[in-house]
Structure formats: structure tokens, C-alpha cells
Design a protein around this motif. Structure first.
Motif, PDB file in Angstrom:
ATOM      1  N   HIS A 231      30.333  49.690  37.383  1.00  0.00           N
ATOM      2  CA  HIS A 231      31.225  49.062  38.360  1.00  0.00           C
ATOM      3  C   HIS A 231      32.113  50.128  38.974  1.00  0.00           C
ATOM      4  O   HIS A 231      32.317  51.201  38.411  1.00  0.00           O
ATOM      5  CB  HIS A 231      32.069  47.974  37.717  1.00  0.00           C
ATOM      6  CG  HIS A 231      32.334  48.215  36.273  1.00  0.00           C
ATOM      7  ND1 HIS A 231      33.018  49.311  35.813  1.00  0.00           N
ATOM      8  CD2 HIS A 231      31.941  47.537  35.181  1.00  0.00           C
ATOM      9  CE1 HIS A 231      33.056  49.273  34.504  1.00  0.00           C
ATOM     10  NE2 HIS A 231      32.411  48.219  34.084  1.00  0.00           N
ATOM     11  N   SER A 232      32.661  49.844  40.151  1.00  0.00           N
ATOM     12  CA  SER A 232      33.476  50.857  40.810  1.00  0.00           C
ATOM     13  C   SER A 232      34.794  50.267  41.290  1.00  0.00           C
ATOM     14  O   SER A 232      34.861  49.087  41.644  1.00  0.00           O
ATOM     15  CB  SER A 232      32.712  51.446  42.003  1.00  0.00           C
ATOM     16  OG  SER A 232      32.655  50.510  43.065  1.00  0.00           O
ATOM     17  N   TRP A 233      35.826  51.113  41.314  1.00  0.00           N
ATOM     18  CA  TRP A 233      37.112  50.644  41.824  1.00  0.00           C
ATOM     19  C   TRP A 233      37.065  50.468  43.341  1.00  0.00           C
ATOM     20  O   TRP A 233      37.786  49.663  43.901  1.00  0.00           O
ATOM     21  CB  TRP A 233      38.250  51.570  41.400  1.00  0.00           C
ATOM     22  CG  TRP A 233      38.129  52.999  41.888  1.00  0.00           C
ATOM     23  CD1 TRP A 233      37.615  54.047  41.189  1.00  0.00           C
ATOM     24  CD2 TRP A 233      38.512  53.516  43.171  1.00  0.00           C
ATOM     25  NE1 TRP A 233      37.634  55.183  41.950  1.00  0.00           N
ATOM     26  CE2 TRP A 233      38.183  54.901  43.162  1.00  0.00           C
ATOM     27  CE3 TRP A 233      39.090  52.962  44.308  1.00  0.00           C
ATOM     28  CZ2 TRP A 233      38.421  55.730  44.265  1.00  0.00           C
ATOM     29  CZ3 TRP A 233      39.324  53.788  45.406  1.00  0.00           C
ATOM     30  CH2 TRP A 233      38.994  55.153  45.380  1.00  0.00           C
TER      31      TRP A 233
ATOM     32  N   VAL B  28      40.297  38.955  37.085  1.00  0.00           N
ATOM     33  CA  VAL B  28      40.310  39.239  35.643  1.00  0.00           C
ATOM     34  C   VAL B  28      39.094  40.044  35.171  1.00  0.00           C
ATOM     35  O   VAL B  28      39.105  40.602  34.078  1.00  0.00           O
ATOM     36  CB  VAL B  28      40.426  37.954  34.782  1.00  0.00           C
ATOM     37  CG1 VAL B  28      41.772  37.278  35.018  1.00  0.00           C
ATOM     38  CG2 VAL B  28      39.279  36.988  35.018  1.00  0.00           C
ATOM     39  N   ARG B  29      38.052  40.093  36.011  1.00  0.00           N
ATOM     40  CA  ARG B  29      36.856  40.786  35.502  1.00  0.00           C
ATOM     41  C   ARG B  29      35.957  41.160  36.679  1.00  0.00           C
ATOM     42  O   ARG B  29      35.838  40.413  37.637  1.00  0.00           O
ATOM     43  CB  ARG B  29      36.107  39.851  34.543  1.00  0.00           C
ATOM     44  CG  ARG B  29      34.875  40.395  33.890  1.00  0.00           C
ATOM     45  CD  ARG B  29      34.396  39.487  32.750  1.00  0.00           C
ATOM     46  NE  ARG B  29      33.807  38.239  33.185  1.00  0.00           N
ATOM     47  CZ  ARG B  29      34.379  37.048  33.108  1.00  0.00           C
ATOM     48  NH1 ARG B  29      35.567  36.897  32.581  1.00  0.00           N
ATOM     49  NH2 ARG B  29      33.761  35.969  33.538  1.00  0.00           N
ATOM     50  N   GLN B  30      35.330  42.319  36.572  1.00  0.00           N
ATOM     51  CA  GLN B  30      34.298  42.684  37.540  1.00  0.00           C
ATOM     52  C   GLN B  30      33.084  43.204  36.801  1.00  0.00           C
ATOM     53  O   GLN B  30      33.196  43.755  35.701  1.00  0.00           O
ATOM     54  CB  GLN B  30      34.814  43.714  38.556  1.00  0.00           C
ATOM     55  CG  GLN B  30      35.125  45.071  37.975  1.00  0.00           C
ATOM     56  CD  GLN B  30      35.512  46.104  39.040  1.00  0.00           C
ATOM     57  OE1 GLN B  30      36.677  46.453  39.169  1.00  0.00           O
ATOM     58  NE2 GLN B  30      34.519  46.603  39.783  1.00  0.00           N
TER      59      GLN B  30
ATOM     60  N   GLN C 104      40.570  38.052  28.484  1.00  0.00           N
ATOM     61  CA  GLN C 104      39.290  38.784  28.430  1.00  0.00           C
ATOM     62  C   GLN C 104      38.902  39.184  27.005  1.00  0.00           C
ATOM     63  O   GLN C 104      38.329  40.251  26.777  1.00  0.00           O
ATOM     64  CB  GLN C 104      39.334  40.011  29.352  1.00  0.00           C
ATOM     65  CG  GLN C 104      39.351  39.652  30.829  1.00  0.00           C
ATOM     66  CD  GLN C 104      38.050  38.973  31.253  1.00  0.00           C
ATOM     67  OE1 GLN C 104      36.985  39.546  31.230  1.00  0.00           O
ATOM     68  NE2 GLN C 104      38.155  37.696  31.619  1.00  0.00           N
ATOM     69  N   GLY C 105      39.260  38.317  26.049  1.00  0.00           N
ATOM     70  CA  GLY C 105      38.851  38.562  24.664  1.00  0.00           C
ATOM     71  C   GLY C 105      39.806  39.411  23.848  1.00  0.00           C
ATOM     72  O   GLY C 105      39.574  39.648  22.669  1.00  0.00           O
TER      73      GLY C 105
ATOM     74  N   ARG D 231      35.053  45.235  30.467  1.00  0.00           N
ATOM     75  CA  ARG D 231      34.938  45.253  31.926  1.00  0.00           C
ATOM     76  C   ARG D 231      36.303  45.324  32.567  1.00  0.00           C
ATOM     77  O   ARG D 231      37.239  44.685  32.124  1.00  0.00           O
ATOM     78  CB  ARG D 231      34.223  43.987  32.405  1.00  0.00           C
ATOM     79  CG  ARG D 231      32.790  43.963  31.894  1.00  0.00           C
ATOM     80  CD  ARG D 231      31.975  42.905  32.588  1.00  0.00           C
ATOM     81  NE  ARG D 231      30.594  43.307  32.594  1.00  0.00           N
ATOM     82  CZ  ARG D 231      29.591  42.573  32.115  1.00  0.00           C
ATOM     83  NH1 ARG D 231      29.811  41.394  31.622  1.00  0.00           N
ATOM     84  NH2 ARG D 231      28.371  43.034  32.158  1.00  0.00           N
ATOM     85  N   PRO D 232      36.436  46.111  33.642  1.00  0.00           N
ATOM     86  CA  PRO D 232      37.710  46.208  34.329  1.00  0.00           C
ATOM     87  C   PRO D 232      37.997  44.942  35.133  1.00  0.00           C
ATOM     88  O   PRO D 232      37.076  44.166  35.344  1.00  0.00           O
ATOM     89  CB  PRO D 232      37.520  47.409  35.262  1.00  0.00           C
ATOM     90  CG  PRO D 232      36.057  47.558  35.433  1.00  0.00           C
ATOM     91  CD  PRO D 232      35.386  46.915  34.248  1.00  0.00           C
ATOM     92  N   PRO D 233      39.222  44.749  35.613  1.00  0.00           N
ATOM     93  CA  PRO D 233      40.399  45.580  35.331  1.00  0.00           C
ATOM     94  C   PRO D 233      40.923  45.308  33.920  1.00  0.00           C
ATOM     95  O   PRO D 233      40.633  44.266  33.348  1.00  0.00           O
ATOM     96  CB  PRO D 233      41.411  45.134  36.400  1.00  0.00           C
ATOM     97  CG  PRO D 233      41.008  43.733  36.757  1.00  0.00           C
ATOM     98  CD  PRO D 233      39.520  43.663  36.579  1.00  0.00           C
ATOM     99  N   SER D 234      41.687  46.238  33.377  1.00  0.00           N
ATOM    100  CA  SER D 234      42.117  46.085  31.987  1.00  0.00           C
ATOM    101  C   SER D 234      43.139  44.955  31.837  1.00  0.00           C
ATOM    102  O   SER D 234      43.258  44.378  30.775  1.00  0.00           O
ATOM    103  CB  SER D 234      42.661  47.402  31.444  1.00  0.00           C
ATOM    104  OG  SER D 234      43.590  47.952  32.332  1.00  0.00           O
ATOM    105  N   VAL D 235      43.871  44.659  32.891  1.00  0.00           N
ATOM    106  CA  VAL D 235      44.689  43.429  32.915  1.00  0.00           C
ATOM    107  C   VAL D 235      44.467  42.756  34.272  1.00  0.00           C
ATOM    108  O   VAL D 235      44.034  43.402  35.224  1.00  0.00           O
ATOM    109  CB  VAL D 235      46.208  43.706  32.742  1.00  0.00           C
ATOM    110  CG1 VAL D 235      46.512  44.194  31.354  1.00  0.00           C
ATOM    111  CG2 VAL D 235      46.715  44.680  33.794  1.00  0.00           C
TER     112      VAL D 235
END
Lengths: 383, 92
Positions: A278-280, A303-305, B44-45, B73-77
């Protein structure tokens, strides 16, 4: 103990592999093994955007997706699956920002209406009524089909898998196909990391890795894989009915029944390959597009990518056939980003093809030979 | 009596529900996540993972070191879309 022989071995525990297994068993062929190198839905199925639409630009994509939608509507009952597959039919709204898009949508809608898909062209005002937080600046119009929507890919796959297992199909997870043994042009068996399975029929349903499976029998398949990134927000109260997509801006965004917004974009500069990192840059770019199109979502938290692989053909239509030079080697590959939504009908026609039955939908023009014959009908509507 | 202790706070999953899913064959955190959504919420767990891994260990008999970690997996928050869109540009 793993079986050491089977009538059919399916490679790939995604929605397509499981739907084929279920349909084979339903038609009486229960001596079937599904091989999955990780767990069910670990590949493209479990990474997809969970949208299901019938608004396509080629006849075959329209037919497959329409028949599949008919099945999604009764899937819970048909497969006797106890968990809701989360079917949501609030439509797909496809935005047009250019005159040539409107022209294309008119052609698509004429084709779709001809195939009994009830889509129509709407103006920006009506689009705004459907999605009140939509910024209609620059919007020329949109295509809409109210029966399009969403289903949960994990549960749909699990539903097919459990129904298949009840009829005797064996599903081996964490079991990787390493090689396919041949004797001349005849298939003799599949070699896995857990042992060998003798078989004369193999189905390549390996999604993003279908090229690697093709290589095992010496086929250079006309498909390639490409990473597509995706992200999800925290869940909020119901706000957005339709899935909103734009080919112009290369994005899609829907609110799933659980409440989260799932959104993704295609990157025209994405290199071919099996990268699922994944990329920013993706996070930044897509967030920018989303808050421009839906300003009210600016304080939703991502929250997730993650990412998954599209397995792409030259015409963005799948390859559904028996390999011409290799009897017993079946292909259900190259879904080009829309495998989940056409999996139910794919499962039916592939099972019929494998069992040499009459096909309930003619898919002969989705064969491998079309690329050499040059008979390509290009699908224009892919994000 | 049902075990109503909540192990996954974001998705409101009880110990009973998690045990049932493990017994049905979802024997890694990532498989559980896909079927019952544990670890898919705001945290996220980060709050539930350890307790859920213990349930997997108890039912499968596996040791902690044999269990795969969930994919990070990002983002961390969680991050607002408007902040993500700004990237490393500090100006409003």
C-alpha cells in the motif's frame, strides 16, 4: 487426510472457485477438490470493493452481471446460509463529467435496457436528490440503476463453500498448487505442497495468480495482474444509498450496510505485477478526490487501507473456456476487477462446461481464441 | 449459559461468538476478521488481538508462536479524510 484423486481440481479458493465447486456438486459431480494456498477469500475476492453492478458496456458483462444479480437476490435461501450476505440494492450512480462520457453512457444504457437491465440517464439535480452530500460542480449527468449495490464477499464465498462441502466437495486451505503433471496434452494430476492429487480436469480460478498456474501447463495466458488500492472508514449512521463511481476521476465510494465507507481508485500509472503493498500517495490522492466530491465526509476517519489484484485481459472481459490445446484445463480468469459481481453466473456456466452440458448462457465468445482472432469487444466501464 | 463477555469492543463480539467461529474452522486472526469482523473496527485489533489469540490457542491447542500475526495495515490510527488529503502539506 487429503484425497489422492478427484474428478475435478479447482485452483483458487475465491468466490469464483467456490461458486464453480458448488455448481459442480449441485449438478451431481461431487468428487471435487478446491485448493487454496491461504484461506478462503485471501486473494482478490476478500480485497474487492464489494460492489455489484449490472451497468456494463459489453453484452457479455451485462448478461453475466444481470444473471448474477438475480442469484444474489436469492443467495441466502438458495445456499441455506445462516448469516446475512448483506445484499444492499440502493443503486450505482455513475458520474459523467465529459460530453463523451454522456455519449458512452447513452450507448451503454441502450444495450443494458435491451438486456432488461433497468438503468437510465439522470441529471445532476436528481443525482443530488439521491446523494444529498454530492458536490455536483462540473457534473453533466449520471447513469443510474436502482438494482445495483453491494454484497459481502466473505459471506458470499463462505456460503458457496459451505453448501459445496455439505454435498461432498473437499476444500483444502493452506494448500498450494505447485505444479500440474501432464502426459503429452493430457492432464494427469496436481502437485501440492501437501501431496499429489490425480485428476484429468483442472480449473484455473487463481485470480491474480492465474498466469502462474497457466505457466505450469506451458500456457502464456493473455492476462496480467495489477494492484488496485482501497480503503475504509469507521462506521457511521446510514448516509449514502447508492455506490458512487467516476471513470473520469477513477474512483468509487460506497457506504456498506455495516456503516463504513469503502472507497478505491484505479491508478493509470500502476505497473503490472503481483505487488499488494500500500502507498501513502494513494491515501492522500483518494482522500482529496473524496472530500472534493463529498465535502461532508471530510471528518470521517480512514481506519484501514489495503490492496488486491485485478487480473486483466485485453478487453476487460473474463476468459471462460476450456483451453483449446489442452483438454481438461479450464479457465475462469481475467475478471478485470469485476469477478465478485459476476461469480454466481460464472459458477453455473463453468460447471456446465466442465461437465459437457449445454450452457444456460452462451459464453463461447469469452474463449481464449478471441484474442488471436482479433474479435475484441472492449469494455469501456472499468475503474 | 452464554458467555457474554465482550472480547472485541469495536464490533461488539462476545467470547461465545468468537469461540463459535474458531470451532467452525476460522483458526487464525485474519480468518476470524473476515467472517465476524473482529479487529476491523476503530482499534484495528490493537485492543482485542491478544485476547482473541488466547481463544484460538485454547481451542486449537496451538502455541502462541505458531499463530500468525494479523496483517498490519495503515494508517496506524484513524485519520480524518481532510487530514489525509493534506498529506505533508502543513498549510490549511
Amino acid at each position: 487426510m487429503m484425497k489422492n484423486s478427484a474428478e475435478v481440481v479447482i485452483i483458487g479458493g475465491g468466490v469464483v472457485g467456490c461458486a464453480i465447486a458448488y455448481n459442480l456438486a449441485r449438478m451431481g459431480c461431487t468428487d471435487v477438490v478446491v485448493l487454496e494456498k491461504e484461506y478462503l477469500t485471501a486473494g482478490a475476492t476478500g480485497r474487492c470493493g464489494a460492489g455489484i453492478r449490472q451497468q456494463w458496456g459489453t453484452e457479455m458483462n451485462c448478461r453475466l452481471s444481470k444473471a448474477s444479480m438475480d442469484t444474489f437476490e436469492v443467495l441466502n435461501e438458495m445456499l441455506e446460509y445462516p448469516v446475512d450476505i448483506e445484499l444492499k440494492q440502493d443503486g450505482y450512480l455513475i458520474l459523467a463529467y465529459e460530453e463523451k462520457e454522456i455519449e458512452q453512457f447513452k450507448k451503454n444504457i441502450a444495450l443494458q435496457n435491451n438486456l432488461e437491465i433497468e438503468s437510465r440517464l439522470i441529471d445532476p439535480r436528481e443525482a443530488r436528490e439521491m446523494v444529498p452530500h454530492l458536490n455536483t460542480e462540473g457534473l453533466l449527468g449520471a447513469a443510474f440503476c436502482s438494482r445495483d449495490g453491494h454484497a459481502n464477499p466473505f459471506h458470499v464465498t463462505q456460503a458457496y463453500a459451505e453448501a459445496a462441502k455439505r454435498m461432498g466437495v473437499e476444500i483444502y486451505t493452506y494448500t498450494e498448487c505447485r505444479d500440474i503433471e501432464m502426459d503429452g496434452d493430457r492432464i494427469r494430476g496436481v502437485v501440492t505442497d501437501k501431496g499429489k492429487i490425480r485428476t484429468e480436469k483442472v480449473v484455473n480460478a487463481a485470480g491474480g495468480y492465474s498466469d502462474l498456474i497457466g505457466g505450469m501447463v506451458g500456457l502464456d495466458l493473455p492476462v496480467y495482474s495489477e494492484r488496485h488500492q482501497i480503503m475504509v472508514t469507521e462506521p457511521v449512521n446510514p448516509l449514502q444509498g447508492p455506490m458512487v463511481i467516476s471513470f473520469y476521476h477513477h474512483f468509487y465510494c460506497q457506504q456498506v450496510p455495516h456503516g463504513a465507507f469503502i472507497m478505491g481508485q484505479g491508478d493509470p500509472n500502476e505497473p503490472k505485477g503481483h505487488n499488494i503493498g500500500h502507498s501513502w500517495q494513494f491515501l492522500q490522492e483518494l482522500s482529496g478526490k473524496i472530500i472534493k466530491t463529498f465535502p461532508a465526509l471530510k471528518k470521517l476517519r480512514v481506519v484501514r487501507q489495503w490492496s488486491g489484484l485485478y487480473n486483466i485481459t485485453p478487453d476487460s472481459q473474463p476468459i471462460l473456456c476450456e483451453a483449446p490445446e489442452l483438454p481438461g484445463f479450464f479457465l475462469a480468469i481475467g475478471f478485470s476487477g469485476h469477478g465478485f459481481m459476476i461469480a454466481p453466473m460464472t459458477g453455473v456456466v463453468m460447471a456446465e462446461m466442465i461437465l459437457d452440458k449445454e450452457l444456460s448462457m452462451p459464453v463461447h465468445n469469452l474463449d481464449l481464441g478471441r484474442f488471436e482472432r482479433g474479435e475484441l469487444v472492449l469494455e469501456p466501464s472499468v475503474v | 449459559m452464554k458467555d457474554e463477555v465482550i472480547l472485541c469492543f469495536c464490533e461488539d463480539l462476545t467470547r461465545e461468538e468468537i469461540r463459535e467461529a474458531i470451532k467452525n474452522g476460522a483458526t487464525s486472526f485474519d480468518e476470524l476478521k473476515r467472517l465476524i469482523r473482529c479487529g476491523m473496527g476503530a482499534c484495528q485489533g490493537k485492543t482485542c488481538e491478544e485476547n482473541i489469540q488466547k481463544e484460538i490457542m485454547a481451542i486449537t491447542g496451538k502455541k502462541r508462536e505458531e499463530l500468525p500475526l494479523p496483517r498490519q495495515r495503515p494508517p496506524s490510527v484513524g485519520i480524518f479524510l481532510q487530514d489525509a488529503a493534506r498529506g505533508d502539506n502543513d498549510e490549511e
